[in-house]
Write a protein that holds these residues in place. Sequence first.
Motif, PDB file in Angstrom:
ATOM      1  N   THR A   7       0.816  -1.314  -0.175  1.00  0.00           N
ATOM      2  CA  THR A   7      -0.415  -0.276  -0.075  1.00  0.00           C
ATOM      3  C   THR A   7       0.892   1.341  -0.019  1.00  0.00           C
ATOM      4  O   THR A   7       0.405   2.318  -0.016  1.00  0.00           O
ATOM      5  N   ALA A   8       2.267   0.535   0.827  1.00  0.00           N
ATOM      6  CA  ALA A   8       3.190   2.472   0.511  1.00  0.00           C
ATOM      7  C   ALA A   8       3.346   2.694  -0.770  1.00  0.00           C
ATOM      8  O   ALA A   8       3.121   3.798  -0.985  1.00  0.00           O
ATOM      9  N   GLU A   9       3.552   1.595  -1.713  1.00  0.00           N
ATOM     10  CA  GLU A   9       4.136   2.246  -2.469  1.00  0.00           C
ATOM     11  C   GLU A   9       2.921   3.071  -3.540  1.00  0.00           C
ATOM     12  O   GLU A   9       3.002   2.949  -4.597  1.00  0.00           O
ATOM     13  N   GLY A  10       1.854   2.275  -3.939  1.00  0.00           N
ATOM     14  CA  GLY A  10       0.714   2.918  -4.341  1.00  0.00           C
ATOM     15  C   GLY A  10       0.375   4.098  -3.961  1.00  0.00           C
ATOM     16  O   GLY A  10       0.345   4.738  -4.379  1.00  0.00           O
ATOM     17  N   PHE A  11       0.470   4.439  -2.041  1.00  0.00           N
ATOM     18  CA  PHE A  11       0.387   6.243  -1.692  1.00  0.00           C
ATOM     19  C   PHE A  11       1.244   6.711  -3.024  1.00  0.00           C
ATOM     20  O   PHE A  11       1.071   8.111  -3.100  1.00  0.00           O
ATOM     21  N   GLN A  12       2.337   6.259  -3.130  1.00  0.00           N
ATOM     22  CA  GLN A  12       3.379   6.938  -3.370  1.00  0.00           C
ATOM     23  C   GLN A  12       3.417   7.576  -5.184  1.00  0.00           C
ATOM     24  O   GLN A  12       3.586   8.164  -5.690  1.00  0.00           O
ATOM     25  N   LYS A  13       3.225   6.337  -5.772  1.00  0.00           N
ATOM     26  CA  LYS A  13       1.898   6.076  -7.832  1.00  0.00           C
ATOM     27  C   LYS A  13       0.932   7.585  -7.459  1.00  0.00           C
ATOM     28  O   LYS A  13       1.107   8.133  -7.885  1.00  0.00           O
ATOM     29  N   GLU A  28       2.566  10.842  -7.036  1.00  0.00           N
ATOM     30  CA  GLU A  28       3.641  11.047  -8.116  1.00  0.00           C
ATOM     31  C   GLU A  28       2.894  10.967  -9.693  1.00  0.00           C
ATOM     32  O   GLU A  28       3.546  11.816 -10.713  1.00  0.00           O
ATOM     33  N   ASN A  29       1.782  10.708  -9.554  1.00  0.00           N
ATOM     34  CA  ASN A  29       0.290  11.240 -11.022  1.00  0.00           C
ATOM     35  C   ASN A  29      -1.016  12.009 -10.718  1.00  0.00           C
ATOM     36  O   ASN A  29      -1.091  11.159  -9.518  1.00  0.00           O
ATOM     37  N   ASP A  30      -1.085  12.832 -11.216  1.00  0.00           N
ATOM     38  CA  ASP A  30      -2.342  13.317 -11.276  1.00  0.00           C
ATOM     39  C   ASP A  30      -3.543  12.672 -11.816  1.00  0.00           C
ATOM     40  O   ASP A  30      -4.628  12.559 -11.198  1.00  0.00           O
ATOM     41  N   ASP A  31      -3.071  11.879 -12.347  1.00  0.00           N
ATOM     42  CA  ASP A  31      -4.201  10.673 -12.848  1.00  0.00           C
ATOM     43  C   ASP A  31      -4.574   9.297 -12.141  1.00  0.00           C
ATOM     44  O   ASP A  31      -5.052   8.392 -12.903  1.00  0.00           O
ATOM     45  N   ALA A  32      -3.987   9.514 -11.187  1.00  0.00           N
ATOM     46  CA  ALA A  32      -4.080   7.997 -10.404  1.00  0.00           C
ATOM     47  C   ALA A  32      -4.806   7.416  -9.134  1.00  0.00           C
ATOM     48  O   ALA A  32      -5.275   9.280  -8.769  1.00  0.00           O
TER      49      ALA A  32
END
Length: 200
Positions: free
Chosen positions: A187-193, A196-200
């Motif tokens: 989940t930490a990697e998901g929050f980081q993405k 970093e991305n406006d469309d996520a």
Amino acid sequence: RVEVWFSILAALCLTAFMIWFLDKYSPYSARNNKDKYPYPTRQFTLRESFWFAVTSFTPQGGGEAPKSLSARTLVAAYWLFVVLMLATFTANLAAFLTVERMQSPVQSLKQLARQSRINYTVVQDSDAHNYFRNMKNAEETLYRVWKEITLNASANQSQYRVWDYPIKEQYGHILISMEKTGTVKSTAEGFQKVRENDDA
């Protein structure tokens, strides 16, 4: 954007300074041509010139314009700039408000499967990931059974047709979209993405 506002402010200050400069040193201005303009006229001091440039942005206008041809030409160009800036601002504001009104938040899996603006994914091999895998397999199994029923229905073929499949295959589309985006390991990697991305 900040650069646009600073550019408008710079254009306003430069125009005010040029109006004052032309009115002060032009031989055709009311200040330097008392014989042609014996009646009281507007004195374009630096303060008055700045006020004229500011009020030109309002529907009321800047008031009495300078008398010299050079200053009038400058004012005409400045007014054209003001009209274009106000028209651009109004159009962008209307478009922004329209788009904000049209964009509705995703509130269901059906809406999530239909849209393509937001990228989404799950943690790899998590319960949610396995859930979508199982639902995709269930959809494929149901469709295979439906196809067998329709192809083997000899009594009433009009009642069973392959293209009249009654179940929406949304879980398969969602799983394909998530695999295209790429699953995350935590989940930490998901929050980081997401950060970093406006469309996520």
